[in-house]
Design an enzyme around this catalytic site. Structure first.
Site, short mmCIF file in Angstrom:
data_model
loop_
_atom_site.label_atom_id
_atom_site.label_comp_id
_atom_site.label_asym_id
_atom_site.label_seq_id
_atom_site.Cartn_x
_atom_site.Cartn_y
_atom_site.Cartn_z
N ARG A 71 0.90 -1.14 0.01
CA ARG A 71 0.15 -0.11 -0.16
C ARG A 71 1.03 1.31 0.01
O ARG A 71 0.52 2.35 -0.67
CB ARG A 71 -0.93 0.11 1.19
CG ARG A 71 -1.83 -1.10 1.57
CD ARG A 71 -2.99 -1.26 0.72
NE ARG A 71 -2.75 -1.49 -0.72
CZ ARG A 71 -2.58 -3.06 -1.02
NH1 ARG A 71 -2.38 -3.92 -0.04
NH2 ARG A 71 -2.39 -3.29 -2.21
N ASP A 105 -3.97 7.21 3.09
CA ASP A 105 -3.02 7.64 1.79
C ASP A 105 -2.81 9.09 2.21
O ASP A 105 -3.28 9.90 3.28
CB ASP A 105 -3.69 7.64 0.36
CG ASP A 105 -5.02 8.45 0.35
OD1 ASP A 105 -4.74 9.89 0.56
OD2 ASP A 105 -5.90 8.04 0.01
N HIS A 120 -7.95 7.65 11.08
CA HIS A 120 -7.65 6.20 11.13
C HIS A 120 -6.19 6.00 10.84
O HIS A 120 -5.74 4.84 10.36
CB HIS A 120 -8.47 5.45 9.91
CG HIS A 120 -10.00 5.43 10.05
ND1 HIS A 120 -10.72 5.05 9.33
CD2 HIS A 120 -10.69 5.66 11.29
CE1 HIS A 120 -12.02 5.04 9.71
NE2 HIS A 120 -11.98 5.41 10.93
N GLY A 180 -17.59 10.99 -0.38
CA GLY A 180 -17.02 9.58 -0.74
C GLY A 180 -16.69 8.54 0.36
O GLY A 180 -15.78 7.92 0.48
N LEU A 207 -21.08 8.94 -5.11
CA LEU A 207 -21.62 8.46 -6.29
C LEU A 207 -22.94 8.14 -6.26
O LEU A 207 -23.76 8.06 -7.30
CB LEU A 207 -20.83 7.11 -6.66
CG LEU A 207 -19.34 7.51 -7.31
CD1 LEU A 207 -19.10 6.00 -7.50
CD2 LEU A 207 -19.62 8.22 -8.69
N GLU A 208 -23.32 7.38 -4.94
CA GLU A 208 -24.68 6.87 -4.79
C GLU A 208 -25.23 7.12 -3.31
O GLU A 208 -24.48 7.97 -2.59
CB GLU A 208 -24.59 5.36 -4.94
CG GLU A 208 -23.65 4.97 -4.01
CD GLU A 208 -23.28 3.15 -4.40
OE1 GLU A 208 -23.37 2.97 -5.56
OE2 GLU A 208 -22.89 2.65 -3.70
N ALA A 224 -16.57 12.42 -7.31
CA ALA A 224 -16.00 13.57 -6.67
C ALA A 224 -14.93 14.54 -7.32
O ALA A 224 -15.12 15.85 -6.99
CB ALA A 224 -14.94 12.77 -5.56
N1 APR Z 1 -16.61 9.75 -6.22
C1 APR Z 1 -17.48 9.91 -5.07
N2 APR Z 1 -17.80 8.91 -4.23
C2 APR Z 1 -17.26 7.76 -4.54
C3 APR Z 1 -16.45 7.52 -5.86
C4 APR Z 1 -16.16 8.71 -6.50
N3 APR Z 1 -15.28 8.79 -7.70
N4 APR Z 1 -15.99 6.00 -5.96
C5 APR Z 1 -16.44 5.62 -4.68
N5 APR Z 1 -17.36 6.44 -4.07
C6 APR Z 1 -18.20 6.31 -2.80
C7 APR Z 1 -18.84 4.87 -2.73
O1 APR Z 1 -20.26 5.00 -3.26
C8 APR Z 1 -18.77 4.64 -1.29
O2 APR Z 1 -19.95 5.23 -0.66
O3 APR Z 1 -17.09 5.99 -1.80
C9 APR Z 1 -17.62 5.13 -0.74
C10 APR Z 1 -16.39 4.23 -0.25
O4 APR Z 1 -16.85 3.63 0.61
P1 APR Z 1 -16.05 2.79 1.64
O5 APR Z 1 -15.17 1.68 0.68
O6 APR Z 1 -16.66 2.07 2.67
O7 APR Z 1 -14.76 3.74 2.31
P2 APR Z 1 -14.97 4.24 3.56
O8 APR Z 1 -16.34 4.78 3.90
O9 APR Z 1 -13.89 5.54 3.42
O10 APR Z 1 -14.70 3.42 4.69
C11 APR Z 1 -14.32 3.76 6.02
O11 APR Z 1 -13.79 1.65 6.70
O12 APR Z 1 -12.37 -0.48 6.17
C12 APR Z 1 -12.54 0.98 6.89
O13 APR Z 1 -10.73 1.89 7.96
C13 APR Z 1 -11.40 1.88 6.83
O14 APR Z 1 -11.19 4.22 6.69
C14 APR Z 1 -11.99 3.00 6.23
C15 APR Z 1 -13.48 2.91 6.73
#
Ligand code: APR
Length: 237
Positions: A71, A105, A120, A180, A207-208, A224
């Protein structure tokens, strides 16, 4: 609301003094870093508890270090996208601005953002498990250090970082923007409640729809890298 009709008249209607932004994996997706929850419960082919829990580290520190070494290496191949850059612009144009990220990141830093709470942890830091010393580390952790050092990442079951500062800024903001994140992981997902108690305007960019979308005053669906610069332009005209 889609991108086409997303003019919220933010600058005309409000004069925000205190802005807080929460970001999740979605903001870095277009830079090439995979999100978590779109991989069938696996993270780069691994069961999440094997690579992101104290139990996993105890069981197999080599696997965990090798996973985070990859990573960390990946950070050299990716760059901030227009969404990260727009948030830096927003910070420069605000009297009071706080950026809270769940991402490990360093793309917000590389975009130039200054006031960042990595709740985190950070890929570019490792922690000595005996002394608690934390140091910046951009390379691969060598096998001789696999037992004494661990990634300075908040794993499942561990306390998130900067919670006092995060509660304080979310409880006093007048604009809260969530970008996001799937809103599946607490306490990050619950921060919108602090902002709402202070009657902040709350905007979700994703996105959703997410499971907490209904708590937000505005939901804008789109990538985003397109949506964030447009919202920032409305706040900084
Ligand atoms: N633009 C906007 N939103 C986006 C995009 C994009 N290009 N691509 C994906 N998404 C959205 C997805 O729809 C989803 O709702 O980003 C979100 C990503 O969700 P997760 O993968 O669950 O990430 P996150 O919410 O940051 O996870 C939280 O969980 O696993 C742990 O510690 C880890 O920090 C992480 C935490």
């Amino acid at each position: 609301m889609g991108i086409q009709n997303m003019n919220l008249d933010l600058k005309q209607k409000y004069n925000f003094k205190n802005i807080v932004v929460l970001t999740g994996a979605g903001i870095s997706a277009e830079s090439g870093i995979k999100t978590f929850r779109d991989q069938n419960g696996l993270w780069e082919g691994h069961n999440i508890t094997d690579v992101a829990s104290p139990f996993g580290f105890e069981k197999n520190p080599s696997l965990v270090h090798e996973f985070y070494n990859l990573r960390r290496e990946q950070l050299f191949e990716v760059s901030p996208n227009p969404a990260h850059l727009a948030l830096e612009k927003l910070e420069r144009n605000c009297d009071s601005f706080h950026l809270i990220t769940q991402n490990v990141d360093d793309l917000h830093e590389r975009a130039g953002s200054k006031k960042i709470y990595h709740m985190h942890g950070e890929l570019r830091k490792i922690k000595n498990i005996q002394t608690g010393e934390v140091k910046y580390f951009e390379e691969q952790v060598p096998p001789k250090d696999y037992i004494l050092w661990r990634p300075d990442i908040v794993w499942f079951g561990e306390q998130v970082k900067y919670m006092d500062e995060i509660i304080s800024c979310t409880s006093s903001c007048d604009l809260f923007i969530c970008i996001g994140t799937s809103n599946n992981v607490y306490p990050a997902a619950g921060l919108v409640h602090n902002a709402k108690k202070n009657s902040a305007v709350c905007i979700e960019l994703n996105l959703e729809e997410t499971q907490l979308s209904s708590l937000y005053d505005h939901n804008i669906y789109g990538a985003a890298s397109e949506v964030v610069p447009k919202i920032v332009a409305q706040l900084t005209v």
